[in-house]
Design an enzyme around this catalytic site. Structure first.
Site: not given
Ligand code: NAD
Length: 299
Positions: A51, A95, A118
């Site tokens: 990422k 994460q 997200d």
């Protein structure tokens, strides 16, 4: 026909990079993504590395925060609040999974909704359900719909989409997105009766279960499009590990009209959609029209 997720993601990233160039050149705003990793989970480390690297390639500034596995909830929540208040950070990604002693739901709820790239925050989940234009949509479901359109064209209207899996991260938001695309949607899950027969009705079959090669040709209508979300590690240290999807690729290809591979299908689209969300978040936070970021560019 194999649907090339890597190539689709590369095209999406070109468009995202162009939007970043406009944002930095015209508006003097460099989109920035803060990535928070707690602990040393090897898979999470790989995801975070990818990422951060791809953000850089798209011209997005990324700030990495690596915290030890014994980090307390209070310390993590304080970091999230600091990032919420930092005007030069547009996206925050924590994460998952987090270590067991940390309440994931509390962390997600603490991320400012407009920075929740997200798309897991309740305000974004609710916004997606209501069709709110500024809701940040979870990346994997977004990528799945783009891959289906890559194969079937811009309109999915009237197609029967079956989604196997009902998680908050993939299955549920994917079903909502497909409804918005005017599909007839069925959600199947671990308690569904005669699941194979239901899946055999699908024009598009999305599988997000987390069981290696669960779905074979018997689940697939001839000619259907199959989007495999699963990422499962099989094998052993001696034989070597290999990544497989939730679909038995070899068996499925004898029936499916088109199918995504694992790796190289949904995975690259997830990261591309994350970068896209970061740019959308930067636009929204600065009152810039989201049209700067093209709606879909996969074809
Ligand atoms: P999850 O464990 O949260 O949910 C799995 C779902 O599958 C549940 O809703 C459950 O009802 C259903 N299920 C379980 N066993 C089943 C069975 N035998 N038959 C039918 N349904 C069954 O998982 P998740 O977070 O939604 O992830 C699913 C898979 O997708 C995992 O392999 C994960 O690694 C992968 N994933 C990939 C990406 C990507 O970028 N490619 C992103 C997220 C998740």
């Amino acid at each position: 026909m194999i649907i090339d997720g890597k190539a689709c993601a590369a095209r999406l990233n070109v468009a995202t990079r162009a939007a970043v160039t406009t944002l930095t050149g015209l508006h003097r705003i460099q989109p920035a993504l803060a990535v928070v990793l707690v602990g040393e989970d090897p898979a999470s480390q790989v995801y975070v590395r990818n990422k951060v690297r791809q953000a850089g390639e798209a011209g997005i500034r990324s700030v990495e925060h690596r915290l030890p596995p014994d980090t307390s909830s209070d310390v993590l929540l304080a970091l999230v609040r600091t990032l919420n208040d930092d005007p030069v950070v547009h996206g925050i990604l924590v994460q998952l999974p987090l270590p067991a002693h940390i309440d994931e739901a509390q962390v997600i709820a603490t991320i400012a909704a407009e920075k929740d790239v997200d798309g897991f925050h309740a305000l974004n989940a609710g916004g997606l359900l209501n069709g709110a234009p500024h809701a940040l949509v979870p990346c994997t479901p977004q990528g799945c719909v783009m891959l289906a359109k890559q194969q079937l064209g811009e309109s999915l209207a009237g197609l029967h989409a079956v989604v196997v899996g009902r998680s908050n991260i993939v299955g549920k938001p994917l079903a909502v997105l497909l409804l918005q695309e005017n599909c007839t949607v069925t959600i199947a899950h671990s308690r569904t009766r005669d699941i194979e027969a239901i899946c055999r009705q699908a024009d598009i079959l999305f599988v997000a279960v987390g069981r290696a090669e669960l779905v074979n040709e018997n689940w697939i209508k001839p000619g259907a499009t199959v989007i495999d979300v699963g990422i499962n590690r099989t094998g052993s240290e001696q034989q070597g590990f290999r990544l497989v999807g939730d679909v038995d690729f070899k068996s499925a290809t004898s029936r499916a009209g088109a199918i995504t591979p694992v790796p190289g299908g949904v995975g690259p689209m997830t990261i591309a959609c994350l970068l896209r969300n970061t740019v959308l978040a930067a636009c929204h936070q600065n009152g810039i029209d989201r049209q700067l970021v093209p709606e879909t560019v996969v074809r």
